[in-house]
Design a protein around this motif. Structure first.
Motif, PDB file in Angstrom:
ATOM      1  N   UNK A 151       0.806  -1.223   0.000  1.00 41.37           N
ATOM      2  CA  UNK A 151       0.000   0.000   0.000  1.00 41.37           C
ATOM      3  C   UNK A 151       0.837   1.270   0.000  1.00 41.37           C
ATOM      4  N   UNK A 152       2.010   1.189   0.626  1.00 43.97           N
ATOM      5  CA  UNK A 152       2.802   2.387   0.904  1.00 43.97           C
ATOM      6  C   UNK A 152       3.094   3.209  -0.355  1.00 43.97           C
ATOM      7  N   UNK A 153       3.633   2.557  -1.388  1.00 41.61           N
ATOM      8  CA  UNK A 153       3.974   3.297  -2.596  1.00 41.61           C
ATOM      9  C   UNK A 153       2.729   3.874  -3.257  1.00 41.61           C
ATOM     10  N   UNK A 154       1.657   3.082  -3.289  1.00 41.12           N
ATOM     11  CA  UNK A 154       0.405   3.547  -3.893  1.00 41.12           C
ATOM     12  C   UNK A 154      -0.128   4.775  -3.152  1.00 41.12           C
ATOM     13  N   UNK A 155      -0.105   4.709  -1.809  1.00 37.76           N
ATOM     14  CA  UNK A 155      -0.611   5.827  -0.999  1.00 37.76           C
ATOM     15  C   UNK A 155       0.193   7.100  -1.263  1.00 37.76           C
ATOM     16  N   UNK A 156       1.510   6.940  -1.383  1.00 39.96           N
ATOM     17  CA  UNK A 156       2.350   8.109  -1.630  1.00 39.96           C
ATOM     18  C   UNK A 156       2.123   8.684  -3.025  1.00 39.96           C
ATOM     19  N   UNK A 157       1.967   7.788  -4.001  1.00 35.99           N
ATOM     20  CA  UNK A 157       1.681   8.251  -5.364  1.00 35.99           C
ATOM     21  C   UNK A 157       0.332   8.986  -5.417  1.00 35.99           C
ATOM     22  N   UNK A 158      -0.663   8.402  -4.756  1.00 40.36           N
ATOM     23  CA  UNK A 158      -1.994   9.032  -4.735  1.00 40.36           C
ATOM     24  C   UNK A 158      -1.963  10.376  -4.011  1.00 40.36           C
ATOM     25  N   UNK A 159      -1.220  10.431  -2.901  1.00 39.29           N
ATOM     26  CA  UNK A 159      -1.130  11.683  -2.129  1.00 39.29           C
ATOM     27  C   UNK A 159      -0.462  12.785  -2.949  1.00 39.29           C
ATOM     28  N   UNK A 160       0.600  12.424  -3.674  1.00 37.30           N
ATOM     29  CA  UNK A 160       1.286  13.399  -4.528  1.00 37.30           C
ATOM     30  C   UNK A 160       0.320  13.946  -5.582  1.00 37.30           C
ATOM     31  N   UNK A 161      -0.463  13.056  -6.173  1.00 34.16           N
ATOM     32  CA  UNK A 161      -1.438  13.482  -7.187  1.00 34.16           C
ATOM     33  C   UNK A 161      -2.476  14.443  -6.593  1.00 34.16           C
ATOM     34  N   UNK A 162      -2.926  14.142  -5.377  1.00 38.23           N
ATOM     35  CA  UNK A 162      -3.925  15.001  -4.725  1.00 38.23           C
ATOM     36  C   UNK A 162      -3.343  16.362  -4.345  1.00 38.23           C
TER      37      UNK A 162
END
Length: 333
Positions: free
Chosen positions: A270-281
């Protein structure tokens, strides 16, 4: 009277055949300092779900997110005293406890990518570090990723000189103090739960964190610029009170270990996905300008932080630093 006695005997026999009343579940209080919708927050809930399932309800996990039970500075002492059974503090937290070796994780640029990180945390080197916790009454169960750190402030941070005089919030870590002093900044130790307000009110000018932490704590709303540096790593060690863990029945320990292994895999996926999603937001919000460094600017930052390694060697030990660097080279070669 005789009829009453017979009835009482029958009732007693029925109770004895039914066996003892079911025992109360074992309670494990799991405290952490981040939001529920971060990788660690979600993984702690996943562990709760799996632990209660695999133990058939013999264990109940009570998760306390966002510093609702203990803050950064309080939680390790609470665990050692048995007031809480499980935590997931960042690696930085063990230095003040006297286990300096964990500060190696804080060294800038020492872990270049996730592949190197896995070699360390899932190999003999990671296992050896966990063993160092035991004399402090702590058992280490797993390493959980958060991700790589970025720099933020209300001024553009591009060259090392830009950091001069900037007040930075840091975790309690001698390595992180040395890192910001090498850049000419003013490091200030502060609990994670206090960072947003400190940034909002100007108590500190900037901070370093992962994209998911920046976004879920709304730091991007009170920071004009975020520089994508990936200079450091934030990870956690899931720990339990050693006496509590050792006193558990062996089958319960095995079931909890199984749940922890699966929760760890879940967290790290989850970690990488969460960081990628957070950057996009964060980009979508338009509240912070994202700055990407050129290769030359990145190299200048690395060079400015080289003194941190020499400063850390006396506490962490040069051999351990060399082991980490060896893992990095063997992964990238």
């Amino acid at each position: 009277m005789r009829t009453f006695a017979i009835a009482a005997s029958v009732a007693a026999l029925a109770l004895s055949l039914a066996g003892p009343a079911s025992a109360d579940p074992i309670i494990i209080k799991f405290s952490h300092v981040v939001a529920t919708d971060t990788p660690k927050g979600k993984a702690s809930e996943k562990f709760k779900e799996l632990a209660e399932k695999y133990t058939g309800g013999k264990v109940k996990i009570e998760v306390y997110p966002n510093s609702t039970l203990y803050k950064d500075k309080e939680e390790l002492e609470a665990l050692q005293l048995g007031s809480v059974q499980m935590l997931a503090p960042s690696n930085s937290k063990f230095g003040p406890l006297g286990i300096r070796e964990f500060e190696v994780f804080d060294l800038p640029y020492i872990l270049p990518d996730l592949k190197t990180l896995r070699k360390v945390t899932e190999g003999p080197l990671g296992a050896r570090l966990l063993k160092l916790l035991e004399p402090k009454g702590i058992t280490g169960l797993a390493y959980w990723d958060n991700g790589f750190k970025q720099m933020s402030a209300n001024k553009k941070l591009v060259a090392p000189n830009d950091y001069q005089g900037v007040k930075f919030r840091i975790q309690s870590s001698r390595v992180l103090q040395a890192q910001f002093k090498a850049l000419g900044s003013l490091p200030q130790v502060m609990a994670f739960s206090e960072v947003y307000q400190a940034l909002q009110t100007g108590v500190v000018d900037g901070q370093e964190n992962t994209w998911s932490n920046i976004y879920t704590q709304k730091m991007h709303e009170v920071q004009k610029y975020i520089t994508e540096t990936n200079h450091g790593y934030i990870g956690y060690v899931v720990i339990v009170n050693k006496k509590f863990w050792d006193d558990l029945p062996a089958d319960i320990r095995d079931q909890l270990s199984k749940a922890m292994k699966e929760a760890t895999d879940f967290n790290n996926a989850q970690s990488q996905k969460e960081n990628d999603d957070a950057l996009a937001e964060i980009k979508k919000s338009g509240k912070s300008e994202i700055i990407k460094l050129t290769p030359e600017q990145d190299e200048a930052m690395r060079k400015a932080m080289e003194p941190v390694y020499k400063d850390a060697a006396g506490r962490v030990g040069q051999p351990l630093i060399d082991e980490f660097l060896k893992e990095s080279k063997s992964t990238t070669n």
